[in-house]
Design an enzyme around this catalytic site. Structure first.
Site, short mmCIF file in Angstrom:
data_model
loop_
_atom_site.label_atom_id
_atom_site.label_comp_id
_atom_site.label_asym_id
_atom_site.label_seq_id
_atom_site.Cartn_x
_atom_site.Cartn_y
_atom_site.Cartn_z
N ALA A 1 -46.15 63.61 -17.75
CA ALA A 1 -47.28 62.95 -17.10
C ALA A 1 -46.84 62.32 -15.78
CB ALA A 1 -47.87 61.89 -18.02
N TYR A 2 -45.66 61.71 -15.78
CA TYR A 2 -45.14 61.11 -14.54
C TYR A 2 -44.97 62.18 -13.47
CZ TYR A 2 -41.64 59.02 -11.40
OH TYR A 2 -40.96 58.56 -10.31
N ALA A 3 -44.36 63.31 -13.85
CA ALA A 3 -44.13 64.38 -12.88
C ALA A 3 -45.46 64.93 -12.36
CB ALA A 3 -43.31 65.50 -13.52
#
Length: 249
Positions: free
Chosen positions: A152-154
């Site tokens: 999700a961060y990426a």
């Protein structure tokens, strides 16, 4: 060398209370810029600003649109015409994607992508009107190449690639450049917190880096600061890694 000074320029650095943000603020100040150290942690931003010449702290919560709008209004009330906008703030939650909480996705989307989009929308018109500006988006090599536990961060940080390239095209005629810097493995408190749960992780990561060490906040800040100068006036729409050779393009 000519073209490396930023005298008379005003820069905003989001996430300015963090390790990389503080290093960026320090380098921009050293080049002569007046820096707004922007962070949800206003006390931390104040500590960073206190150690720099011509720096002021200003609170902002990128997850809250109203806070971003108030921040931009406050900058205007202080008489600050923002020439340089460094989007450095970010939120990362490391966990396998199948075990991740969609509520956490929402936080990362708000801070890592929507907040930068909104702040840029509010501050870019001034740069266009004045005929000069620098946008630097600090993403992540995890977004560029993938990183376990950071799905999700990426995804949210990868959104900055498309935004930066589009703005590079739209703003070019006004001498506004837009670029992305992707830190690789960097020795920050965030990394140390993750590594605390896995003894030996820092050493393992360091061995995997061709230069055989973690990056430092100063390594990242040096490139960010350069992209803000006139010597980088012909660089726009680019994504550049600071990874010690982990990623090569």
């Amino acid at each position: 060398m000519e073209g490396l000074r930023l005298d008379g320029r005003t820069a905003v650095v989001t996430g300015g209370a963090g390790a990389i943000g503080a290093a960026v603020a320090g380098d921009l100040t050293a080049l002569g810029a007046r820096v707004v150290v922007a962070d949800v942690d206003l006390e931390g931003a104040g500590r960073v600003a206190a150690g720099l010449a011509r720096a002021v702290p200003l609170g902002v919560d990128l997850a809250v649109p109203e806070s971003v709008e108030r921040f931009c209004l406050a900058a205007g009330d202080l008489g600050l015409d923002v020439d340089i906008l460094v989007h450095n703030a970010g939120v990362s939650i490391v966990e396998p994607f199948t075990e991740s909480d969609p509520a956490a996705w929402e936080l990362m989307w708000r801070v890592n992508l929507r907040g930068p989009m909104l702040m840029t929308k509010l501050l870019l018109p001034g740069m266009l009107a004045r005929g000069w500006g620098r946008l630097v988006f600090v993403s992540s090599d995890g977004a560029r190449a993938g990183s376990g536990g950071e799905g999700a961060y990426a995804a949210t940080k990868a959104g900055l690639f498309g935004l930066a390239k589009t703005l590079a095209r739209e703003a070019a005629r006004a001498n506004v450049t837009s670029n992305v810097v992707c830190p690789g493995p960097t020795d920050t408190p965030m990394l140390r917190r993750v590594a605390a749960a896995e003894p030996g992780l820092v050493e393992k990561i360091s061995r995997a880096v061709p230069l055989r060490r973690l990056g430092t906040p100063a390594d990242v800040a040096g490139l960010v600061a350069y992209l803000c100068t006139d010597r980088a006036a012909y660089i726009t729409g680019q994504t550049l890694s600071v990874s010690g050779g982990v990623t090569m393009h």
